[in-house]
Structure formats: C-alpha cells, structure tokens
Design a protein around this motif. Structure first.
Motif, mmCIF file in Angstrom:
data_model
loop_
_atom_site.group_PDB
_atom_site.id
_atom_site.type_symbol
_atom_site.label_atom_id
_atom_site.label_comp_id
_atom_site.label_asym_id
_atom_site.label_seq_id
_atom_site.Cartn_x
_atom_site.Cartn_y
_atom_site.Cartn_z
ATOM 1 N N LYS A 140 0.817 -1.220 0.000
ATOM 2 C CA LYS A 140 0.000 0.000 0.000
ATOM 3 C C LYS A 140 0.855 1.277 0.000
ATOM 4 N N HIS A 142 2.475 4.938 -1.018
ATOM 5 C CA HIS A 142 2.080 6.199 -1.648
ATOM 6 C C HIS A 142 2.906 6.438 -2.910
ATOM 7 N N ARG A 162 -1.950 3.888 -14.519
ATOM 8 C CA ARG A 162 -2.955 4.786 -15.107
ATOM 9 C C ARG A 162 -4.233 4.041 -15.459
ATOM 10 N N ASN A 165 -6.074 2.695 -12.275
ATOM 11 C CA ASN A 165 -6.331 3.671 -11.219
ATOM 12 C C ASN A 165 -5.692 3.301 -9.887
ATOM 13 N N ASP A 167 -3.604 4.027 -6.778
ATOM 14 C CA ASP A 167 -3.328 5.277 -6.067
ATOM 15 C C ASP A 167 -1.878 5.260 -5.582
ATOM 16 N N VAL A 168 -0.946 5.304 -6.533
ATOM 17 C CA VAL A 168 0.473 5.288 -6.196
ATOM 18 C C VAL A 168 1.223 6.119 -7.227
ATOM 19 N N GLU A 169 2.171 6.913 -6.759
ATOM 20 C CA GLU A 169 2.995 7.738 -7.635
ATOM 21 C C GLU A 169 4.239 6.945 -8.035
#
Length: 281
Positions: A140, A142, A162, A165, A167-169
């Motif tokens: 999980k 970031h 992308r 979706n 949620d990680v940079e």
C-alpha cells in the motif's frame, strides 16, 4: 530495520502506518543489490517517511530456460546494504506466500509490452506487472521507485497504474553506471573479466547513437545503424535487438521531433544485458 515475510503482516503494518499519517515508499527488487539499487532506495528515503524494500525473485517473470534457479542471491549482504540507507522494512516473501497453487489471474499492460524485449521474453512482462500489482496491494505505498535501465518495464508499470487507477505515484530514477559506462545490473556478476570488457560495447553503442542524433540524423533507422556498427565490432557480443522507438509509447518509427528511446539487448557470453538512452529532439 524489520524483516517481514508474510503478506498479511506486511499489509497490517502498512495500514497502521497510513492510519498514523506516514508516507510509505516502496522499492521493489529481486535482491543481489548494487549501487544502482541503493540510488533508488535513497530517492525513496528522501520522499517517504516509511521506506519498504521488497526482495523477491519473482518466478513468473522468468521464461523457460532463463536463469531463475541460478539468479544471484545473498540476503544477508542485501540487508547489510539496506541498513546503510536506511530502509525501515524489508519485505521478503517466499513464492508460496505470493502465489497460491491455483492462482489464475494475471495483469497485462498490452501493446506497450509487444515490442523490444516482449517477443524475446514471452510472458515476462505479464509476470512483472502482476507481481508489482500484488506488491502495491500488499505494501500500500504512496510512491514506488523504479530505475530507467528497465525502461520498458517502467513504461508498462506506469501504464498499468494509469489504466487501473492505482493510487500510487511512480518515481523514475536515471540509470546508474560504473565509472567506465557499464550500466549496473545484478547479472553483471555472471560476466568473466573478458566478457566484462566486451559488455562495454553496449554503452559505447549508445554513445555512437547519441552522436549520430546530435549530428542531424535523417531518420531513426540511421541512429540504430550507428549503434549496430559499434556492437558488431565486438566478437563477444551477440545482438538481440537495437531499436529506436518513441520514448513515451515505445512505438516503432518514431518522429525525430519527439523524445526517442534507443534500446539495446545483447548477449555477452551467456549473459543477457540491456541498456538504453533517451534522445531529446
């Protein structure tokens, strides 16, 4: 530094860290670390408050006949190197903990994996994107840090993030090289002293491609030929491919008005090496 081997324990730790407002960074590796890996770790350390390094030699990204069994491993040495960063958590699961015997679900990034290494390593990128998706769900994070040496892998993961979706940079980090120009790789350990010298042909070929591009090449094929000429002069190097592609989409026949990726895969002795450079218009 904690070592966690259970995916469930890793997820519980991550959920607790997130609940307390911590920013989790992840650097996925297959171990046998070198300075290139540590560069990724330091970038992860700079951007996160909890840094997780995974060490997992992922069986699903090795094709039949590849080096899964002999892939270099030295967990104690890896941990000692990670402590110098320092890393907070080493996530080191066994394959049986990551893949159930009846697992049938895969993640594929599609067209972006069809060229370059794709035809030469069938199933490889499916294994990569699947295990990275699993790591994202378990750890999980970031943010996650990846090196640009495995450029097609980086683009496949960016596309997966992308399209699905996540949620990680994704944080890319440039290639780390030895002083003589050889791209750092765990597989460099396979090279004999003579093969180590031959392997320099890859970075020299990329230099020739850059020079041809800078001199005003008329097309991408002309840039490819400049690199191929250098590689062919080295008897110990067997070319798998030299390709100029669009640096974003990895499509063939790129426009010279856009950034171009020059990518090389070659065998030096029995060792498969890759290298690349991006040429700006």
């Amino acid at each position: 530094m904690m070592v966690i081997t259970s995916p469930g324990e890793m997820t519980r730790f991550a959920e607790s860290a997130r609940a307390s407002g911590k920013r989790i960074g992840l650097v996925p590796t297959m171990g046998f670390l070198h300075e290139g890996h540590l560069t990724l770790m330091r970038e992860g350390r700079r951007q996160s408050s909890v840094l997780v390094a995974s060490i997992f030699v992922n069986p699903t990204q090795f094709c039949p006949g590849e080096d899964f069994a002999r892939y270099p491993r030295n967990f104690e040495r890896d941990c000692a190197m990670l402590q110098t960063v320092p890393v907070d958590i080493v996530f080191a699961p066994e394959p049986s903990a990551m893949y159930s015997p009846d697992a049938q679900t895969w993640v594929e990034a599609g067209e972006i994996t069809s060229g370059l290494c794709g035809p030469h390593r069938p199933g490889h990128f499916r294994g990569v994107t699947t295990v990275v998706a699993k790591l994202f769900n378990i750890v999980k994070p970031h943010l996650a840090v990846f090196g640009e040496k495995d450029f097609q892998q980086l683009r496949a993961i960016q596309k997966m993030v992308r399209d699905l979706n996540f949620d990680v940079e994704i944080i890319p980090v440039p290639i780390v090289r030895e002083k003589d120009g050889l791209a750092m790789s765990s597989r460099n350990a396979y090279l004999s002293p003579a093969e180590r010298e031959d392997a320099l042909a890859l970075s020299l070929a990329l230099r020739a491609a850059r020079e041809k591009h800078r001199a005003g090449a008329c097309c991408a094929e002309e840039i490819e030929f400049a690199a191929i000429r250098v590689l062919k002069r080295m008897r110990g190097v067997a070319i798998e491919y030299v390709e100029a592609v669009d640096a974003e989409t990895l499509a063939r026949h790129p426009s010279l008005e856009r950034p171009i990726l020059i990518a090389i895969a070659a065998r030096v002795g029995k060792t498969r090496l890759i290298d690349n450079t991006v040429l700006q218009p």
